[in-house]
Scaffold this motif. Structure first.
Motif, short mmCIF file in Angstrom:
data_model
loop_
_atom_site.label_atom_id
_atom_site.label_comp_id
_atom_site.label_asym_id
_atom_site.label_seq_id
_atom_site.Cartn_x
_atom_site.Cartn_y
_atom_site.Cartn_z
N GLU A 1 -5.92 -0.11 -6.94
CA GLU A 1 -5.02 0.11 -8.07
C GLU A 1 -3.65 -0.50 -7.77
N GLN A 2 -3.20 -0.33 -6.52
CA GLN A 2 -1.89 -0.88 -6.14
C GLN A 2 -1.93 -2.41 -6.24
N PHE A 3 -3.02 -3.01 -5.78
CA PHE A 3 -3.15 -4.46 -5.81
C PHE A 3 -3.18 -4.96 -7.26
N ARG A 4 -3.84 -4.20 -8.12
CA ARG A 4 -3.90 -4.55 -9.54
C ARG A 4 -2.47 -4.59 -10.11
N GLN A 5 -1.68 -3.57 -9.76
CA GLN A 5 -0.29 -3.50 -10.25
C GLN A 5 0.51 -4.69 -9.74
N LEU A 6 0.31 -5.03 -8.46
CA LEU A 6 1.05 -6.17 -7.88
C LEU A 6 0.72 -7.46 -8.61
N LEU A 7 -0.57 -7.63 -8.90
CA LEU A 7 -0.99 -8.85 -9.62
C LEU A 7 -0.34 -8.91 -11.00
N ILE A 8 -0.33 -7.77 -11.70
CA ILE A 8 0.28 -7.75 -13.04
C ILE A 8 1.76 -8.13 -12.94
N GLU A 9 2.46 -7.52 -11.98
CA GLU A 9 3.90 -7.79 -11.83
C GLU A 9 4.16 -9.25 -11.46
N GLN A 10 3.38 -9.75 -10.51
CA GLN A 10 3.64 -11.11 -10.02
C GLN A 10 3.26 -12.17 -11.06
N LEU A 11 2.23 -11.89 -11.83
CA LEU A 11 1.88 -12.83 -12.92
C LEU A 11 2.97 -12.83 -13.98
N ALA A 12 3.55 -11.65 -14.23
CA ALA A 12 4.63 -11.57 -15.22
C ALA A 12 5.84 -12.36 -14.70
N CYS B 1 -16.07 6.91 8.84
CA CYS B 1 -15.19 7.62 7.91
C CYS B 1 -15.46 7.19 6.48
N ASP B 2 -15.08 8.06 5.56
CA ASP B 2 -15.18 7.71 4.15
C ASP B 2 -13.80 7.23 3.69
N TYR B 3 -13.70 5.95 3.41
CA TYR B 3 -12.40 5.36 3.03
C TYR B 3 -12.26 5.22 1.51
N THR B 4 -13.17 5.79 0.78
CA THR B 4 -13.21 5.54 -0.67
C THR B 4 -11.85 5.79 -1.34
N SER B 5 -11.20 6.92 -0.99
CA SER B 5 -9.95 7.23 -1.70
C SER B 5 -8.88 6.18 -1.36
N TYR B 6 -8.83 5.71 -0.09
CA TYR B 6 -7.86 4.67 0.29
C TYR B 6 -8.14 3.38 -0.47
N ILE B 7 -9.43 3.03 -0.53
CA ILE B 7 -9.80 1.78 -1.20
C ILE B 7 -9.46 1.85 -2.69
N VAL C 1 -3.88 2.13 5.90
CA VAL C 1 -4.81 3.23 6.12
C VAL C 1 -4.40 3.79 7.48
N PRO C 2 -3.74 4.96 7.49
CA PRO C 2 -3.11 5.45 8.73
C PRO C 2 -4.05 5.41 9.93
N ASP C 3 -3.49 4.90 11.03
CA ASP C 3 -4.23 4.81 12.30
C ASP C 3 -5.36 3.80 12.29
N LYS C 4 -5.56 3.12 11.18
CA LYS C 4 -6.72 2.22 11.10
C LYS C 4 -6.32 0.77 10.78
N LEU C 5 -5.48 0.61 9.77
CA LEU C 5 -5.28 -0.76 9.28
C LEU C 5 -3.99 -0.85 8.47
N ALA C 6 -3.33 -2.01 8.54
CA ALA C 6 -2.16 -2.26 7.69
C ALA C 6 -2.29 -3.66 7.12
N MET C 7 -1.88 -3.81 5.88
CA MET C 7 -2.02 -5.11 5.22
C MET C 7 -0.77 -5.38 4.37
N ASP C 8 -0.16 -6.55 4.58
CA ASP C 8 0.97 -6.94 3.71
C ASP C 8 0.51 -8.08 2.82
N PHE C 9 1.32 -8.36 1.82
CA PHE C 9 0.95 -9.43 0.89
C PHE C 9 1.98 -10.54 0.91
#
Ligand code: NAD
Length: 385
Positions: free
Chosen positions: A13-24, A2-8, A175-183
């Motif tokens: 981008e979501q991870f970037r936002q989390l880092l910004i928030e958590q560093l703040a 499969c092409d996961y590019t859009s999910y990645i 990534v539906p049906d494939k993977l889940a990741m929490d932080f």
């Protein structure tokens, strides 16, 4: 494949936002204040708030007990007790606020709060007063003592209350049906402040050992840092031994009668603390038997762990409510404000009243003593010590 590019791309981008928030968040904590040293304060203001249902009944007795135990400190002006009004469900609903503005201002003008249970309406959008208070007062340490005198168990757990798996629990990636990741997140300032709270408690209460409980062998970054930062803090407390334990063996240790009575103070990340404190409370006799405190640098809140028992009020038996849990909260508050002698007297009297002598028994019904009679019994017992 499969092409996961859009999910990645989306996840990056979501991870970037989390880092910004958590560093703040981390930077905000770093700029924050250091914990109050109650031992050095000239005056301590205690707010007392009844709450709902049986709350005002048990809190009235808790306040009477507090005034009795601190009679000298109140007379000398070292302690002031203030009534906090407006945290009733009627007022909160009328104003549409979890904590009315003037009530919050009055709470913030105090150093510590002794709070009766507050009703949270089912449904609707009204937030729990407790959740709002934890956030507004930045109460980052959830503290639960567990004591079984006949088995020589005297533990206190300092559970980190604002980070770990919880702060980002609803912000994971899938990534539906494939993977889940929490932080899971551990910050330097967030860990320093919970470690400091645990070691300060140990120092102020004659404890000599703090167990740092993680899974740092597996969660190398978050728990690894939690452990390392706890040891940095420990270095400032000579005479208090800091021991590393893994959460799996510690859950076993708590039921191992050969060694469990050697533990004194525990400091843990949020999730491990959540789980192991219920195990510990069960060893004490059930989750309903433990007291609880929510502590921050500037403020702290102490309360019974049960709710407002509305049915007792409907049945007209509110005055028969058991005040033991809120009395435990009073004991915890006394320790927090560096009054361990008064706290010890109360703890001893409670042990006599509830475990050994049992001359006055509260059952929560008309066949038992009233809350007020039990409070008298505790005070009479304190006087005899
Ligand atoms: P609850 O703890 O009020 O009652 C559970 C049972 O325990 C009931 O049978 C009750 O009669 C009994 N009980 C509770 N305290 C007692 C006491 N001191 N003496 C004798 N019996 C006692 O739990 P609930 O019914 O689930 O909750 C009632 C309300 O309290 C809800 O609105 C809930 O949101 C709120 N609540 C508040 C807090 C808090 O403010 N910290 C904590 C828990 C629940």
């Amino acid at each position: 494949m499969c092409d996961y590019t859009s999910y990645i791309d989306k996840a990056t981008e979501q991870f970037r936002q989390l880092l910004i928030e958590q560093l703040a968040r981390q930077d905000k904590m770093e700029a924050g204040e250091s914990a109050k040293d109650f031992g050095k304060m000239e005056k301590i203001t205690v707010g007392v708030c009844g709450g709902d249902g049986i709350g005002p009944i048990i809190v009235k007795e808790a306040e009477r007990l507090l005034r009795f135990l601190l009679a000298d400190e109140i007379a000398s002006g070292k302690v002031e007790i203030r009534q906090i009004e407006g945290l009733t469900i009627e007022n909160r609903l009328a104003l549409g606020k979890a904590i009315p503005d003037d009530t919050l201002a009055a709470i913030k003008a105090c150093d510590v709060l002794l709070k009766g249970p507050t009703t949270t309406p089912k449904g609707g959008s009204m937030e729990s007063a407790n959740v709002a208070l934890r956030r507004e007062l930045d109460l980052y340490a959830n503290v639960r003592p567990v004591s079984v005198p006949e088995k020589n168990i005297d533990w206190i757990f300092y559970r980190e209350n604002t980070e770990g798996e919880y702060v980002l629990g609803s912000r994971g990636i899938e990534v539906p049906d494939k993977l889940a990741m929490d932080f899971k997140v551990t910050t330097k300032s967030g860990t320093r402040r919970i470690a400091r709270a645990a070691f300060e408690y140990a120092k102020n209460n004659g404890k000599t050992n703090v167990a740092i409980v993680t899974k740092a062998n597996i969660m190398k970054k978050t728990d690894g840092n939690f452990t390392a930062i706890c040891h940095e803090v420990a270095a400032e407390y000579p005479g208090i031994e800091a021991e590393d334990w893994y959460i799996d063996i510690m859950t076993a240790n708590l039921v191992n009668e050969a060694i469990r009575d050697r533990f004194q103070v525990f400091v843990l990340p949020n999730l491990y603390g959540d789980i192991i404190t219920d195990e510990a409370a069960q060893i004490q006799g059930g989750v309903g038997t433990a007291g609880s405190a929510n502590i921050g640098d500037r403020y702290a809140m102490f309360e019974a762990i049960h709710g407002s028992a509305p049915r007792m009020i409907e049945e007209g038996i509110g005055e028969y409510a058991n005040p033991s849990s809120i009395f435990k909260a009073v004991e915890m508050m006394l320790r927090h404000i560096a009054m361990p002698v008064q706290a010890d007297r109360l703890a001893k009297a409670m042990e006599i009243c509830n475990e050994t002598e049992k001359k006055v028994v509260v059952t929560g019904n008309r066949d038992g003593a009233t809350c007020a009679r039990f409070a008298d019994y505790v005070m009479e017992t304190v006087q005899k010590l």
